[in-house]
Design an enzyme around this catalytic site. Structure first.
Site, short mmCIF file in Angstrom:
data_model
loop_
_atom_site.label_atom_id
_atom_site.label_comp_id
_atom_site.label_asym_id
_atom_site.label_seq_id
_atom_site.Cartn_x
_atom_site.Cartn_y
_atom_site.Cartn_z
N ASP A 35 -58.31 -48.07 24.76
CA ASP A 35 -57.09 -48.57 24.15
C ASP A 35 -56.71 -47.61 23.01
OD1 ASP A 35 -55.10 -50.50 23.22
OD2 ASP A 35 -56.52 -50.85 21.57
N ASP A 94 -54.00 -48.24 20.01
CA ASP A 94 -53.77 -48.79 18.67
C ASP A 94 -54.87 -49.77 18.27
OD1 ASP A 94 -51.40 -47.31 18.66
OD2 ASP A 94 -50.30 -48.93 19.61
MG LIG Z 1 -55.39 -52.28 20.39
#
Ligand SMILES: [Mg+2]
Ligand SMILES: [Zn+2]
Length: 183
Positions: free
Chosen positions: A14, A16
């Site tokens: 992932d 962010d």
């Molecule tokens: Mg995230």
């Protein structure tokens, strides 16, 4: 090609809140900032033969907060920052849709993971998903990967049906160390 030829292993990550500071709807390359230790950890994955693939929900596109061109510039900055440290990302897959669109690519949907798996000839059962949200863990599990939840100093999510990561670590670097110790 031998019959014993192995397919690739991957670490899906992932973006962010996992490898970069979570700036809500980050729309400027200059605001994109990776956490300390991330380039080194990605370089370690590169050297250990893992494909490294970013899987990210970017509904800011559908919401009109930024364009796909701007998102591309943010990703160019990420790749340049990594390259400076000798680290490489093998693929970036993003979902530009609004949650209301009920697409299959927004995590916890698995469409992006499955697409990357086909593109890069990845053995999902010998691969990993690292993320900081329940949806990352759900998507990784549903795609057949082992999963690692990164807290980055935050809390574990309140009990959630889909939340059953194989490991919980404080940072992305620690997640990478866990993977390398397990294999
Ligand atoms: Mg995230
Ligand atoms: Zn989507």
């Amino acid at each position: 090609m031998s019959l014993m030829e192995k397919r690739n292993r991957a670490v899906f990550i992932d973006r962010d809140g996992t490898i970069a500071r979570d700036v809500p709807y980050c729309s400027r390359p200059e605001d994109f900032e990776m956490f300390a230790g991330v380039p080194e950890a990605i370089r370690t994955l590169n050297r250990n033969g893992f494909k490294v693939v970013v899987i990210t929900n970017q509904s800011g596109v559908a919401r009109g907060y930024f364009t796909e061109e701007t998102l591309g510039r943010i990703h160019d900055k990420m790749l340049a920052d990594l390259q400076r440290e000798g680290a490489r990302i093998d693929g970036i897959y993003y979902c530009p849709h609004h949650p209301d669109e009920n697409c299959e690519c927004r995590k916890p949907g698995t469409a992006l993971l499955r697409l990357a798996g086909r593109d890069l000839d990845i053995d999902m059962g010998r691969s990993y998903m690292i993320g900081d949200m329940v949806q990352d863990i759900e998507a990784g599990r549903a795609a057949g990967c082992r999963t690692i939840f990164v807290t980055n100093g935050g809390k574990l999510p309140a009990s959630s049906r889909g939340f059953a990561p194989d490991a919980v670590t404080g940072t992305f670097s620690e997640a990478v160390n866990w993977i390398l110790e397990e294999r």
